[in-house]
Design a protein around this motif. Structure first.
Motif, mmCIF file in Angstrom:
data_model
loop_
_atom_site.group_PDB
_atom_site.id
_atom_site.type_symbol
_atom_site.label_atom_id
_atom_site.label_comp_id
_atom_site.label_asym_id
_atom_site.label_seq_id
_atom_site.Cartn_x
_atom_site.Cartn_y
_atom_site.Cartn_z
ATOM 1 N N ASP A 189 20.533 47.149 39.180
ATOM 2 C CA ASP A 189 21.402 47.365 40.336
ATOM 3 C C ASP A 189 21.433 46.079 41.152
ATOM 4 O O ASP A 189 20.440 45.693 41.767
ATOM 5 N N LEU A 190 22.566 45.405 41.142
ATOM 6 C CA LEU A 190 22.697 44.123 41.842
ATOM 7 C C LEU A 190 22.443 44.258 43.338
ATOM 8 O O LEU A 190 21.940 43.330 43.969
ATOM 9 N N ALA A 191 22.774 45.405 43.904
ATOM 10 C CA ALA A 191 22.617 45.609 45.348
ATOM 11 C C ALA A 191 21.154 45.616 45.779
ATOM 12 O O ALA A 191 20.850 45.365 46.945
ATOM 13 N N LYS A 192 20.258 45.878 44.860
ATOM 14 C CA LYS A 192 18.840 45.972 45.201
ATOM 15 C C LYS A 192 18.081 44.659 44.979
ATOM 16 O O LYS A 192 16.890 44.590 45.271
ATOM 17 N N LEU A 193 18.745 43.649 44.464
ATOM 18 C CA LEU A 193 18.071 42.384 44.180
ATOM 19 C C LEU A 193 17.948 41.521 45.432
ATOM 20 O O LEU A 193 18.811 41.559 46.316
ATOM 21 N N SER A 194 16.907 40.706 45.473
ATOM 22 C CA SER A 194 16.791 39.709 46.538
ATOM 23 C C SER A 194 17.923 38.707 46.352
ATOM 24 O O SER A 194 18.503 38.593 45.261
ATOM 25 N N GLU A 195 18.227 37.958 47.389
ATOM 26 C CA GLU A 195 19.326 36.986 47.309
ATOM 27 C C GLU A 195 19.054 35.943 46.227
ATOM 28 O O GLU A 195 19.954 35.571 45.475
ATOM 29 N N SER A 196 17.821 35.471 46.112
ATOM 30 C CA SER A 196 17.504 34.448 45.104
ATOM 31 C C SER A 196 17.626 35.020 43.685
ATOM 32 O O SER A 196 18.140 34.351 42.786
ATOM 33 N N ARG A 197 17.175 36.250 43.483
ATOM 34 C CA ARG A 197 17.285 36.862 42.157
ATOM 35 C C ARG A 197 18.749 37.159 41.817
ATOM 36 O O ARG A 197 19.187 36.956 40.693
ATOM 37 N N LEU A 198 19.511 37.602 42.813
ATOM 38 C CA LEU A 198 20.930 37.861 42.604
ATOM 39 C C LEU A 198 21.663 36.571 42.230
ATOM 40 O O LEU A 198 22.503 36.566 41.326
ATOM 41 N N GLU A 207 23.459 33.100 35.581
ATOM 42 C CA GLU A 207 23.168 33.238 34.153
ATOM 43 C C GLU A 207 24.136 34.170 33.425
ATOM 44 O O GLU A 207 24.378 33.988 32.235
ATOM 45 N N ASN A 208 24.661 35.162 34.106
ATOM 46 C CA ASN A 208 25.355 36.246 33.406
ATOM 47 C C ASN A 208 26.822 36.431 33.729
ATOM 48 O O ASN A 208 27.497 37.183 33.035
ATOM 49 N N ILE A 209 27.318 35.795 34.776
ATOM 50 C CA ILE A 209 28.692 36.062 35.203
ATOM 51 C C ILE A 209 29.478 34.758 35.290
ATOM 52 O O ILE A 209 29.063 33.808 35.947
ATOM 53 N N GLY A 210 30.607 34.722 34.606
ATOM 54 C CA GLY A 210 31.527 33.590 34.695
ATOM 55 C C GLY A 210 32.697 33.976 35.579
ATOM 56 O O GLY A 210 33.193 35.104 35.497
ATOM 57 N N PHE A 211 33.121 33.055 36.432
ATOM 58 C CA PHE A 211 34.222 33.306 37.356
ATOM 59 C C PHE A 211 35.390 32.381 37.043
ATOM 60 O O PHE A 211 35.201 31.174 36.876
ATOM 61 N N VAL A 212 36.596 32.949 37.007
ATOM 62 C CA VAL A 212 37.829 32.169 36.896
ATOM 63 C C VAL A 212 38.690 32.565 38.084
ATOM 64 O O VAL A 212 39.007 33.744 38.251
ATOM 65 N N PHE A 213 39.054 31.582 38.892
ATOM 66 C CA PHE A 213 39.798 31.838 40.125
ATOM 67 C C PHE A 213 41.253 31.414 39.987
ATOM 68 O O PHE A 213 41.586 30.527 39.199
ATOM 69 N N GLN A 214 42.100 32.002 40.792
ATOM 70 C CA GLN A 214 43.520 31.664 40.809
ATOM 71 C C GLN A 214 43.735 30.201 41.168
ATOM 72 O O GLN A 214 44.594 29.536 40.618
ATOM 73 N N SER A 215 42.943 29.690 42.097
ATOM 74 C CA SER A 215 43.148 28.326 42.597
ATOM 75 C C SER A 215 42.308 27.281 41.861
ATOM 76 O O SER A 215 42.144 26.173 42.344
ATOM 77 N N PHE A 216 41.745 27.633 40.717
ATOM 78 C CA PHE A 216 40.992 26.755 39.825
ATOM 79 C C PHE A 216 39.622 26.354 40.387
ATOM 80 O O PHE A 216 38.653 26.331 39.676
ATOM 81 N N ASN A 217 39.540 25.982 41.669
ATOM 82 C CA ASN A 217 38.288 25.565 42.309
ATOM 83 C C ASN A 217 37.584 24.435 41.566
ATOM 84 O O ASN A 217 36.376 24.444 41.405
ATOM 85 N N LEU A 218 38.353 23.455 41.139
ATOM 86 C CA LEU A 218 37.771 22.268 40.515
ATOM 87 C C LEU A 218 37.431 21.247 41.591
ATOM 88 O O LEU A 218 38.103 21.178 42.624
ATOM 89 N N ILE A 219 36.422 20.438 41.336
ATOM 90 C CA ILE A 219 36.039 19.369 42.260
ATOM 91 C C ILE A 219 36.925 18.171 41.931
ATOM 92 O O ILE A 219 36.870 17.637 40.805
ATOM 93 N N PRO A 220 37.769 17.732 42.871
ATOM 94 C CA PRO A 220 38.795 16.734 42.562
ATOM 95 C C PRO A 220 38.257 15.365 42.139
ATOM 96 O O PRO A 220 38.951 14.629 41.447
ATOM 97 N N THR A 221 37.049 15.027 42.529
ATOM 98 C CA THR A 221 36.492 13.715 42.191
ATOM 99 C C THR A 221 35.700 13.709 40.892
ATOM 100 O O THR A 221 35.192 12.672 40.478
ATOM 101 N N LEU A 222 35.596 14.870 40.244
ATOM 102 C CA LEU A 222 34.879 14.963 38.976
ATOM 103 C C LEU A 222 35.863 15.104 37.819
ATOM 104 O O LEU A 222 36.916 15.721 37.960
ATOM 105 N N THR A 223 35.494 14.552 36.669
ATOM 106 C CA THR A 223 36.315 14.693 35.474
ATOM 107 C C THR A 223 36.267 16.132 34.977
ATOM 108 O O THR A 223 35.439 16.927 35.437
ATOM 109 N N ALA A 224 37.115 16.431 34.007
ATOM 110 C CA ALA A 224 37.108 17.770 33.415
ATOM 111 C C ALA A 224 35.711 18.093 32.882
ATOM 112 O O ALA A 224 35.164 19.164 33.155
#
Length: 178
Positions: free
Chosen positions: A19-28, A34-51
């Motif tokens: 249960d994610l709600a019961k985890l400490s902030e550091s464990r969450l 480790e377990n969740i990948g996020f893909v956002f509408q606005s890409f959220n890439l760092i403009p000064t870093l390469t692909a």
């Protein structure tokens, strides 16, 4: 809440029996990285870093050594058709290419769950279809749990299971069109 970014006021959000709600902030934070990948509408890439560097950033919190980070990032970018764009900055890429970098960044850490929030919302129709083909192929190849939020009915029709949210209620049904 599915990504562990917000906590529910009631109920449970369970990932792999935890249960994610019961985890400490550091464990969450650790479970999320480790377990969740996020893909956002606005890409959220760092403009000064390469692909490649943008993709590598997902592996830093996991303690992956530099050489392995580079190899995994390059492989992830090749898997989304960007093997020739490793050294390019986001400003040197199209919107579709930037979204492919964002997808590679989400998948490079080999998550169990991929969450995509309007991943094609900023793209034209042709690029939208290309990105959806990439996401579908990767979902199948990696046997991921893939959750996508979209307002685009043509994309929603492709999903094997469709959940709609109306007036605070979730309705889930198998999608006959998928």
């Amino acid at each position: 809440m599915l990504g562990g970014l917000d906590r529910p006021t009631s109920g449970e959000v369970v990932l792999d029996g935890t249960d994610l709600a019961k985890l400490s902030e550091s464990r969450l934070t650790r479970v999320r990285s480790e377990n969740i990948g996020f893909v956002f509408q606005s890409f959220n890439l760092i403009p000064t870093l390469t692909a490649q560097e943008n993709v590598e950033t997902a592996l830093v919190p996991l303690g992956v050594k530099v050489r392995e980070r580079r190899e995994r990032a390059a492989e992830a970018l090749r898997s989304v058709g960007l093997g020739e764009r490793l050294g390019h900055l986001p400003s040197e890429m199209s919107g579709g290419q930037q979204q492919r970098v964002a997808i590679a960044r989400a998948l490079v850490k080999r998550p169990k769950v991929l969450l995509a929030d309007e991943p094609t919302g900023n793209l034209d129709e042709g690029t939208r279809d290309e990105i959806m083909d990439v996401l579908e192929r990767l979902w199948r190849e990696h046997a991921l749990t893939f959750v996508m939020v979209t307002h685009d009915s043509s994309i929603a029709r492709k999903a094997p299971r469709l959940a709609t949210l109306r007036k605070g209620r979730i309705n889930v049904r198998e999608n006959a069109g998928a």
